[in-house]
Design a protein around this motif. Structure first.
Motif, PDB file in Angstrom:
ATOM      1  N   THR A 117       0.901  -1.216   0.097  1.00 47.59           N
ATOM      2  CA  THR A 117      -0.214  -0.041   0.029  1.00 47.59           C
ATOM      3  C   THR A 117       0.915   1.142  -0.183  1.00 47.59           C
ATOM      4  O   THR A 117       1.954   1.281   0.478  1.00 47.59           O
ATOM      5  N   LEU A 118       0.301   2.389  -0.574  1.00 45.98           N
ATOM      6  CA  LEU A 118       1.071   3.644  -0.618  1.00 45.98           C
ATOM      7  C   LEU A 118       1.192   4.112   0.739  1.00 45.98           C
ATOM      8  O   LEU A 118       0.147   4.205   1.457  1.00 45.98           O
ATOM      9  N   THR A 119       2.070   5.069   1.024  1.00 51.45           N
ATOM     10  CA  THR A 119       2.113   5.751   2.226  1.00 51.45           C
ATOM     11  C   THR A 119       1.189   7.080   1.832  1.00 51.45           C
ATOM     12  O   THR A 119       0.978   7.256   0.612  1.00 51.45           O
ATOM     13  N   GLU A 120       0.530   7.614   3.097  1.00 49.59           N
ATOM     14  CA  GLU A 120      -0.073   9.088   2.655  1.00 49.59           C
ATOM     15  C   GLU A 120       0.666   9.856   2.050  1.00 49.59           C
ATOM     16  O   GLU A 120       0.218  10.742   1.083  1.00 49.59           O
ATOM     17  N   GLU A 121       2.178  10.069   2.186  1.00 43.16           N
ATOM     18  CA  GLU A 121       2.975  11.135   1.521  1.00 43.16           C
ATOM     19  C   GLU A 121       3.177  10.719   0.176  1.00 43.16           C
ATOM     20  O   GLU A 121       2.865  11.709  -0.571  1.00 43.16           O
ATOM     21  N   ALA A 156       1.643  12.069  -5.581  1.00 43.30           N
ATOM     22  CA  ALA A 156       1.036  11.633  -6.848  1.00 43.30           C
ATOM     23  C   ALA A 156      -0.338  12.587  -7.210  1.00 43.30           C
ATOM     24  O   ALA A 156      -0.364  12.774  -8.440  1.00 43.30           O
ATOM     25  N   ARG A 157      -1.077  12.937  -6.185  1.00 42.73           N
ATOM     26  CA  ARG A 157      -2.247  13.673  -6.445  1.00 42.73           C
ATOM     27  C   ARG A 157      -2.062  15.204  -7.111  1.00 42.73           C
ATOM     28  O   ARG A 157      -2.479  15.536  -7.861  1.00 42.73           O
ATOM     29  N   ARG A 158      -0.679  15.539  -6.330  1.00 44.16           N
ATOM     30  CA  ARG A 158      -0.133  16.681  -6.933  1.00 44.16           C
ATOM     31  C   ARG A 158       0.360  16.912  -8.218  1.00 44.16           C
ATOM     32  O   ARG A 158       0.132  17.579  -9.168  1.00 44.16           O
ATOM     33  N   VAL A 159       0.871  15.826  -8.649  1.00 39.50           N
ATOM     34  CA  VAL A 159       1.459  15.509 -10.209  1.00 39.50           C
ATOM     35  C   VAL A 159       0.370  15.395 -11.267  1.00 39.50           C
ATOM     36  O   VAL A 159       0.316  16.163 -11.849  1.00 39.50           O
ATOM     37  N   VAL A 160      -0.635  14.589 -10.477  1.00 37.97           N
ATOM     38  CA  VAL A 160      -1.807  14.360 -11.536  1.00 37.97           C
ATOM     39  C   VAL A 160      -2.387  15.605 -11.841  1.00 37.97           C
ATOM     40  O   VAL A 160      -2.888  16.047 -12.812  1.00 37.97           O
ATOM     41  N   PRO A 201      -8.636  11.222  -3.146  1.00 35.13           N
ATOM     42  CA  PRO A 201      -8.446  11.550  -1.884  1.00 35.13           C
ATOM     43  C   PRO A 201      -9.807  11.342  -1.340  1.00 35.13           C
ATOM     44  O   PRO A 201     -10.870  11.101  -2.046  1.00 35.13           O
ATOM     45  N   PRO A 202      -9.980  10.824  -0.067  1.00 35.11           N
ATOM     46  CA  PRO A 202     -10.936  10.544   0.471  1.00 35.11           C
ATOM     47  C   PRO A 202     -12.341  11.786   0.363  1.00 35.11           C
ATOM     48  O   PRO A 202     -11.934  12.792   0.288  1.00 35.11           O
ATOM     49  N   ALA A 203     -13.535  11.182   0.351  1.00 40.11           N
ATOM     50  CA  ALA A 203     -14.564  11.913   0.098  1.00 40.11           C
ATOM     51  C   ALA A 203     -14.943  12.968   1.420  1.00 40.11           C
ATOM     52  O   ALA A 203     -14.533  12.528   2.414  1.00 40.11           O
ATOM     53  N   LEU A 204     -15.138  14.146   1.215  1.00 41.54           N
ATOM     54  CA  LEU A 204     -15.390  15.038   2.383  1.00 41.54           C
ATOM     55  C   LEU A 204     -16.832  14.793   2.557  1.00 41.54           C
ATOM     56  O   LEU A 204     -17.518  14.860   1.825  1.00 41.54           O
ATOM     57  N   THR A 205     -17.072  14.770   3.955  1.00 42.44           N
ATOM     58  CA  THR A 205     -18.549  14.628   4.348  1.00 42.44           C
ATOM     59  C   THR A 205     -18.449  16.038   5.167  1.00 42.44           C
ATOM     60  O   THR A 205     -17.848  16.764   5.746  1.00 42.44           O
TER      61      THR A 205
END
Length: 57
Positions: free
Chosen positions: A18-22, A27-31, A52-56
């Protein structure tokens, strides 16, 4: 003409790390930097499994 060959490579669940959160955050920033719009960004993040996890509320 190339010969028809098929190679099946199965990966066991315990071999997948599994990927670390960091790493996921980077990866999110690059995408996000290379996506042409928000819909493409969401699609690519989902395909990579780093959405990213859904915002509630």
């Amino acid at each position: 003409m190339a010969a028809d060959t098929t190679e099946t490579t199965d990966i066991a669940d315990e071999e997948i790390e599994t990927l670390t959160e960091e790493t996921a955050r980077m990866a999110r920033r690059v995408v996000a930097a290379y996506a042409t719009d928000a819909d493409e960004c969401r699609m690519l993040l989902s395909m990579l499994g780093v959405a990213p996890p859904a915002l509630t509320e």
